[in-house]
Scaffold this motif. Structure first.
Motif, PDB file in Angstrom:
ATOM      1  N   ASN A   3      30.818   1.224  42.896  1.00  0.00           N
ATOM      2  CA  ASN A   3      30.463   1.300  43.902  1.00  0.00           C
ATOM      3  C   ASN A   3      28.450   0.180  43.947  1.00  0.00           C
ATOM      4  O   ASN A   3      27.728  -0.093  45.039  1.00  0.00           O
ATOM      5  CB  ASN A   3      29.524   2.795  44.828  1.00  0.00           C
ATOM      6  N   ARG A   4      28.235   0.553  42.700  1.00  0.00           N
ATOM      7  CA  ARG A   4      26.638  -0.301  43.078  1.00  0.00           C
ATOM      8  C   ARG A   4      26.558  -1.925  42.698  1.00  0.00           C
ATOM      9  O   ARG A   4      25.762  -1.903  43.088  1.00  0.00           O
ATOM     10  CB  ARG A   4      25.890   0.367  41.221  1.00  0.00           C
ATOM     11  N   ALA A   7      26.952  -2.447  46.746  1.00  0.00           N
ATOM     12  CA  ALA A   7      25.828  -2.215  47.356  1.00  0.00           C
ATOM     13  C   ALA A   7      24.778  -3.160  46.910  1.00  0.00           C
ATOM     14  O   ALA A   7      24.130  -3.149  48.318  1.00  0.00           O
ATOM     15  CB  ALA A   7      25.500  -0.799  47.038  1.00  0.00           C
ATOM     16  N   GLN A   8      24.828  -3.667  45.820  1.00  0.00           N
ATOM     17  CA  GLN A   8      23.719  -4.611  45.255  1.00  0.00           C
ATOM     18  C   GLN A   8      23.978  -5.818  46.344  1.00  0.00           C
ATOM     19  O   GLN A   8      23.146  -6.808  46.734  1.00  0.00           O
ATOM     20  CB  GLN A   8      23.439  -4.797  43.880  1.00  0.00           C
ATOM     21  N   ARG A  11      23.331  -5.416  50.172  1.00  0.00           N
ATOM     22  CA  ARG A  11      21.957  -5.477  50.382  1.00  0.00           C
ATOM     23  C   ARG A  11      21.163  -6.755  50.639  1.00  0.00           C
ATOM     24  O   ARG A  11      20.765  -7.636  51.115  1.00  0.00           O
ATOM     25  CB  ARG A  11      20.928  -4.589  49.096  1.00  0.00           C
ATOM     26  N   GLN A  21      18.486  -3.029  57.981  1.00  0.00           N
ATOM     27  CA  GLN A  21      19.253  -1.446  57.689  1.00  0.00           C
ATOM     28  C   GLN A  21      19.664  -1.187  59.471  1.00  0.00           C
ATOM     29  O   GLN A  21      20.676  -0.915  59.783  1.00  0.00           O
ATOM     30  CB  GLN A  21      19.093  -0.952  57.393  1.00  0.00           C
ATOM     31  N   GLY A  36      23.115   2.956  54.747  1.00  0.00           N
ATOM     32  CA  GLY A  36      22.124   3.570  53.383  1.00  0.00           C
ATOM     33  C   GLY A  36      22.423   3.723  52.410  1.00  0.00           C
ATOM     34  O   GLY A  36      22.434   3.681  51.532  1.00  0.00           O
ATOM     35  N   ALA A  37      24.126   4.831  52.669  1.00  0.00           N
ATOM     36  CA  ALA A  37      24.433   5.470  51.665  1.00  0.00           C
ATOM     37  C   ALA A  37      25.191   4.541  50.936  1.00  0.00           C
ATOM     38  O   ALA A  37      25.812   4.988  49.415  1.00  0.00           O
ATOM     39  CB  ALA A  37      24.883   6.842  52.011  1.00  0.00           C
ATOM     40  N   GLU A  39      24.686   1.509  50.224  1.00  0.00           N
ATOM     41  CA  GLU A  39      23.800   0.383  50.302  1.00  0.00           C
ATOM     42  C   GLU A  39      22.802   1.270  48.416  1.00  0.00           C
ATOM     43  O   GLU A  39      22.962  -0.021  47.480  1.00  0.00           O
ATOM     44  CB  GLU A  39      22.433   0.066  50.885  1.00  0.00           C
ATOM     45  N   ARG A  40      22.889   2.185  49.312  1.00  0.00           N
ATOM     46  CA  ARG A  40      22.150   2.868  47.833  1.00  0.00           C
ATOM     47  C   ARG A  40      24.508   3.248  46.655  1.00  0.00           C
ATOM     48  O   ARG A  40      22.954   3.417  45.313  1.00  0.00           O
ATOM     49  CB  ARG A  40      21.947   4.209  48.130  1.00  0.00           C
ATOM     50  N   GLY A  41      24.671   3.242  46.649  1.00  0.00           N
ATOM     51  CA  GLY A  41      25.793   2.743  45.696  1.00  0.00           C
ATOM     52  C   GLY A  41      26.209   4.764  46.059  1.00  0.00           C
ATOM     53  O   GLY A  41      27.057   5.006  44.977  1.00  0.00           O
ATOM     54  N   ASN A  42      25.832   5.165  46.666  1.00  0.00           N
ATOM     55  CA  ASN A  42      26.365   7.260  46.936  1.00  0.00           C
ATOM     56  C   ASN A  42      27.454   7.144  47.432  1.00  0.00           C
ATOM     57  O   ASN A  42      27.677   8.251  47.909  1.00  0.00           O
ATOM     58  CB  ASN A  42      24.781   7.319  47.314  1.00  0.00           C
TER      59      ASN A  42
END
Length: 67
Positions: A3-4, A7-8, A11, A21, A36-37, A39-42
């Motif tokens: 996910n991270r 996300a990077q 973005r 966004q 947003g979630a 993009e944050r990797g959440n």
């Protein structure tokens, strides 16, 4: 794909293409909170969502996922 990492990349592509966004959320029909979630990797994004994002950004899903 982790996910991270996704996300990077998401973005980076979003900023490279000049989208906020909010603008990307509006263009894809994805809520700002979900985008947003991701993009944050959440949050893990399904391919259907990633396809919408890639289409708006003018890139392929492969480019976004870096396969």
């Amino acid at each position: 794909m982790e996910n991270r990492q996704l996300a990077q990349r998401l973005r980076a592509f979003r900023k490279l293409k000049g989208y906020t966004q909010q603008q990307l959320a509006d263009e894809t029909g994805i809520s700002l909170a979900v985008l947003g979630a991701i993009e944050r990797g959440n949050r893990r994004a399904e391919d259907q969502i990633l396809n919408k994002i890639a289409d708006v950004l003018g890139i392929t899903l492969t480019e976004l996922k870096n396969l």
